[in-house]
Design an enzyme around this catalytic site. Structure first.
Site, PDB file in Angstrom:
ATOM      1  N   LEU A 125       0.845  -1.203   0.000  1.00 42.07           N
ATOM      2  CA  LEU A 125       0.000   0.000   0.000  1.00 42.07           C
ATOM      3  C   LEU A 125       0.879   1.251   0.000  1.00 42.07           C
ATOM      4  CD1 LEU A 125      -2.900   1.220   0.309  1.00 42.07           C
ATOM      5  CD2 LEU A 125      -2.453   1.269   2.767  1.00 42.07           C
ATOM      6  N   HIS A 229       5.606   2.391  11.703  1.00 40.29           N
ATOM      7  CA  HIS A 229       6.261   3.587  11.174  1.00 40.29           C
ATOM      8  C   HIS A 229       5.267   4.747  11.236  1.00 40.29           C
ATOM      9  CE1 HIS A 229       8.171   6.226   8.188  1.00 40.29           C
ATOM     10  NE2 HIS A 229       9.264   5.489   8.298  1.00 40.29           N
TER      11      HIS A 229
END
Length: 354
Positions: A125, A229
């Site tokens: 993605l 992240h």
């Protein structure tokens, strides 16, 4: 208009350019032309159904139809770990006790695991920074769930998504520096590149099979276990909205969480509906209500064609099994009046009784 569609062979060059902006930590989307060319070829064969379902890799691109530019990419792998090893750490617990000393301790551990082998995987993605506005990220991510709802027979019952693990602004991975470097003796980016091109035998060769005690890791490595992240946090929230959850599996390099779900329990499986495209009604402005109608709820709308799957975000909602879809949106889906489409609300519907 933005359309999420099945990837085509001639998307390769634009996809490569997009991959150069991804950065480290996403092994399934590296700017390697040969690797990406091979993957696009597999994706095209997947949509054409010329390879077995477990070997398929369905890649989707988000296209800006006004400019022809690719705005994003995402994918679904039919099954992982069948042709090459698929490793994760499973977080476990070991108990040590001594009656004589009256000591009882619980120690968190990491087990090298192949438990998730054979699962269907959501991956790759990435939304171009220029398009990170409004509902674009939701459209791109959630398009895959509508595809799964339309073709559930192509996928395994367990669905997983490896999330990119936490990195400092410099790109340093605290978990890798605290654990992986001791065994691999190479930089994080080098290890990341090796796994991206399928070279994973070194993992089994160099990683210990015994449980690793989390307490032995440096503090900064312990703190990022299961943490995503910074740029991946929105993607995690979207997946959790659709029914995925964290069950104690993490990436062996950066400790990013692996989310999972049963396909049969996804929101798209439960709430998406089929509707028939009806004729577009002509409205008389003179008959318009005095007060404006409330803004319609955004709907994900897809066609039902595997080979040329397409999906858009629409302001039209189905009524009694019929959907009045503007002609431009019909064209974007390569559909016409009388065709069947699948619909799902973009956002979770809130329960008014709660």
């Amino acid at each position: 208009m933005l359309v999420v569609r099945a990837i085509k062979a001639d998307d390769l060059d634009a996809l490569y350019v997009m991959a150069t902006q991804v950065g480290s930590g996403m092994t399934t989307l590296k700017p390697d032309m040969k690797m990406m060319g091979d993957r696009v070829a597999i994706a095209v064969a997947s949509f054409a159904e010329t390879i077995p379902p477990e070997k398929r890799d369905y890649m989707f691109v988000m296209e800006d139809t006004d400019t022809g530019r690719l705005a994003g990419v995402c994918a679904i792998k039919g099954a992982v770990g069948l042709n090459e090893p698929f490793y994760n750490y499973r977080i476990g617990t070991l108990v040590h006790s001594s009656r004589e000393l009256d000591v009882f301790t619980r120690m968190e551990t990491l087990y090298l695991s192949n438990d998730l082998t054979g699962s269907t995987e959501l991956c790759s993605l990435f939304l171009h920074p220029d398009y990170r506005t409004g509902n674009n990220g939701k459209l791109l991510s959630k398009s895959r769930f509508l595809f799964i709802a339309q073709f559930p027979h192509l996928f395994t019952e367990k669905l997983i998504a490896e999330m990119r693990g936490y990195q400092e602004e410099s790109g340093r991975s605290p978990f890798y520096e605290g654990l992986g470097r001791h065994f691999f003796k190479m930089d994080f980016d080098h290890v990341d590149d090796l796994t991206a091109v399928g070279k994973k035998s070194f993992i089994a060769e160099l990683m210990p099979r015994q449980p690793l005690y989390v307490a032995y890791l440096p503090e900064d490595a312990r703190q990022v276990i299961g943490k995503v992240h910074t740029s991946t946090a929105p993607a995690r929230r979207l997946l959790e909205q659709e029914g995925l959850y964290f069950e104690g599996y993490i990436d062996i390099f950066d400790a990013g969480p692996v989310l999972q779900a049963r396909v049969s329990e996804l929101r798209a499986m439960r709430d998406s509906t089929l509707a028939e495209i009806g004729p577009v009604a002509e409205r008389d402005a003179a008959c318009a209500p005095d007060s404006p109608a409330p803004a319609p709820e955004p709907m994900l709308v897809s066609n039902t064609t595997l080979r040329d799957f397409r999906m858009i975000l629409s302001q039209s909602a189905p009524v009694n099994g019929a959907l009045e879809l503007p002609v431009a949106e019909q064209d974007a889906l390569c559909c016409k009046a009388g065709d069947t489409v699948r619909t799902l609300t973009l956002n979770l519907r809130k329960n008014p009784h709660v």
